[in-house]
Design a protein around this motif. Structure first.
Motif, mmCIF file in Angstrom:
data_model
loop_
_atom_site.group_PDB
_atom_site.id
_atom_site.type_symbol
_atom_site.label_atom_id
_atom_site.label_comp_id
_atom_site.label_asym_id
_atom_site.label_seq_id
_atom_site.Cartn_x
_atom_site.Cartn_y
_atom_site.Cartn_z
ATOM 1 N N GLN A 9 1.018 -1.543 -0.003
ATOM 2 C CA GLN A 9 -0.014 0.185 0.169
ATOM 3 C C GLN A 9 0.478 0.766 -0.496
ATOM 4 O OE1 GLN A 9 -3.649 0.404 0.236
ATOM 5 N NE2 GLN A 9 -3.129 2.205 0.118
ATOM 6 N N MET A 10 1.044 2.518 -1.261
ATOM 7 C CA MET A 10 1.482 3.015 -1.287
ATOM 8 C C MET A 10 0.432 4.184 -1.404
ATOM 9 S SD MET A 10 3.891 1.716 -4.274
ATOM 10 C CE MET A 10 3.036 2.571 -5.976
ATOM 11 N N ASN A 11 1.081 5.100 -0.112
ATOM 12 C CA ASN A 11 0.329 6.437 0.274
ATOM 13 C C ASN A 11 1.244 8.109 -0.025
ATOM 14 O OD1 ASN A 11 -1.848 5.027 0.761
ATOM 15 N ND2 ASN A 11 -1.706 5.068 2.985
ATOM 16 N N SER A 12 0.474 8.663 -0.167
ATOM 17 C CA SER A 12 1.617 10.605 0.261
ATOM 18 C C SER A 12 2.304 9.747 -1.135
ATOM 19 C CB SER A 12 2.006 11.014 1.668
ATOM 20 O OG SER A 12 1.206 10.769 2.326
ATOM 21 N N LEU A 13 2.056 10.063 -2.338
ATOM 22 C CA LEU A 13 3.257 9.513 -3.089
ATOM 23 C C LEU A 13 3.803 10.349 -3.895
ATOM 24 C CD1 LEU A 13 1.540 6.149 -5.125
ATOM 25 C CD2 LEU A 13 3.390 6.014 -4.837
ATOM 26 N N LYS A 14 5.940 10.322 -4.214
ATOM 27 C CA LYS A 14 6.306 11.688 -4.326
ATOM 28 C C LYS A 14 6.724 11.223 -5.714
ATOM 29 C CE LYS A 14 7.766 12.550 -0.036
ATOM 30 N NZ LYS A 14 8.582 12.350 0.989
ATOM 31 N N PRO A 15 6.465 12.168 -6.733
ATOM 32 C CA PRO A 15 7.101 11.765 -8.039
ATOM 33 C C PRO A 15 8.742 11.084 -8.263
ATOM 34 C CG PRO A 15 6.995 14.094 -8.120
ATOM 35 C CD PRO A 15 6.387 13.753 -6.949
ATOM 36 N N GLU A 16 9.744 10.911 -7.351
ATOM 37 C CA GLU A 16 10.389 10.551 -6.843
ATOM 38 C C GLU A 16 9.903 8.926 -6.415
ATOM 39 O OE1 GLU A 16 9.927 12.975 -5.345
ATOM 40 O OE2 GLU A 16 10.676 13.446 -3.235
ATOM 41 N N ASP A 17 9.453 8.494 -6.062
ATOM 42 C CA ASP A 17 8.604 7.034 -6.163
ATOM 43 C C ASP A 17 8.193 6.518 -7.842
ATOM 44 O OD1 ASP A 17 6.115 8.240 -3.483
ATOM 45 O OD2 ASP A 17 8.659 6.829 -3.092
ATOM 46 N N THR A 18 8.320 6.903 -9.027
ATOM 47 C CA THR A 18 8.511 6.598 -9.827
ATOM 48 C C THR A 18 9.088 5.532 -10.389
ATOM 49 O OG1 THR A 18 7.206 8.744 -10.777
ATOM 50 C CG2 THR A 18 8.098 7.240 -12.418
ATOM 51 N N ALA A 19 9.091 4.394 -10.907
ATOM 52 C CA ALA A 19 10.039 3.405 -10.752
ATOM 53 C C ALA A 19 8.601 2.173 -11.027
ATOM 54 C CB ALA A 19 10.309 2.973 -9.801
ATOM 55 N N VAL A 20 9.956 1.291 -11.644
ATOM 56 C CA VAL A 20 9.283 -0.009 -11.475
ATOM 57 C C VAL A 20 9.232 -1.022 -10.351
ATOM 58 C CG1 VAL A 20 8.771 -2.480 -13.199
ATOM 59 C CG2 VAL A 20 9.208 -0.266 -14.590
ATOM 60 N N TYR A 21 8.378 -1.509 -10.046
ATOM 61 C CA TYR A 21 7.736 -2.156 -8.482
ATOM 62 C C TYR A 21 7.819 -3.832 -9.316
ATOM 63 C CZ TYR A 21 7.461 2.322 -6.093
ATOM 64 O OH TYR A 21 7.752 3.459 -5.528
ATOM 65 N N TYR A 22 8.885 -4.509 -8.451
ATOM 66 C CA TYR A 22 9.299 -6.181 -8.815
ATOM 67 C C TYR A 22 8.748 -6.318 -6.936
ATOM 68 C CZ TYR A 22 11.754 -4.618 -12.643
ATOM 69 O OH TYR A 22 12.463 -3.701 -13.668
ATOM 70 N N CYS A 23 8.213 -7.532 -7.182
ATOM 71 C CA CYS A 23 8.065 -8.471 -5.922
ATOM 72 C C CYS A 23 8.996 -9.647 -6.213
ATOM 73 C CB CYS A 23 7.006 -8.984 -5.311
ATOM 74 S SG CYS A 23 6.319 -9.774 -7.043
ATOM 75 N N ALA A 24 9.765 -10.208 -5.179
ATOM 76 C CA ALA A 24 10.155 -11.164 -4.940
ATOM 77 C C ALA A 24 10.754 -11.274 -3.471
ATOM 78 C CB ALA A 24 11.945 -10.372 -4.910
ATOM 79 N N ALA A 25 11.322 -13.184 -3.856
ATOM 80 C CA ALA A 25 11.139 -13.810 -2.725
ATOM 81 C C ALA A 25 12.423 -14.877 -2.649
ATOM 82 C CB ALA A 25 9.782 -15.437 -3.223
ATOM 83 N N HIS A 26 12.023 -15.145 -1.099
ATOM 84 C CA HIS A 26 13.824 -15.883 -0.465
ATOM 85 C C HIS A 26 13.570 -16.368 0.954
ATOM 86 C CE1 HIS A 26 14.792 -13.837 3.654
ATOM 87 N NE2 HIS A 26 13.957 -12.053 2.458
ATOM 88 N N LYS A 27 14.115 -17.268 1.076
ATOM 89 C CA LYS A 27 14.129 -18.514 2.087
ATOM 90 C C LYS A 27 14.962 -17.993 3.258
ATOM 91 C CE LYS A 27 11.281 -22.588 1.633
ATOM 92 N NZ LYS A 27 11.998 -23.913 0.516
#
Length: 124
Positions: A82-100
């Motif tokens: 959940q991303m609130n109060s977004l800023k222009p500097e938050d502009t990006a490609v967002y990735y999720c990732a998993a590790h054990k």
């Protein structure tokens, strides 16, 4: 094997909100810590947030602390950002990732699986 698919990205004005989702395949999702990363054009991939397999440990990058919230629903094999109060500097490609790994916070190269990413654009 775990496959990750992100969704929920888009274009939003500064100050707005978005909720990203990352759906995982496989029956072992609950054994993985899940992280969110982002990469802006011309920049390296950077850590955003991570949540342990149980949800009991959560960490954020300083740049998003207080604005972003990571959560997971193991019954739905899904992790959210959940991303609130977004800023222009938050502009990006967002990735999720998993590790054990035993620790929740690990280097980016320690993540085992990655999604394809979802674009988030914040206009000023």
């Amino acid at each position: 094997q775990v496959q990750l698919v992100e969704s929920g990205g888009g274009l939003v004005q500064a100050g707005g909100s978005l909720r990203l989702s990352c759906a995982a395949s496989g029956r072992t999702f609950s054994r993985y810590a899940m992280g969110w990363f982002r990469q802006a054009p011309g920049k390296e991939r950077e850590f955003v947030a991570v949540i342990s397999w149980s949800g009991g440990s959560i960490y954020y990058a300083d740049s998003v602390k207080g604005r972003f919230t990571i959560s997971r629903d193991n019954a739905k094999n899904t992790v959210y950002l959940q991303m609130n109060s977004l800023k222009p500097e938050d502009t990006a490609v967002y990735y999720c990732a998993a590790h054990k790994r035993a620790s929740t916070v690990v280097p980016v190269e320690s993540y085992d699986y990655w999604g394809q990413g979802t674009q988030v654009t914040v206009s000023s």
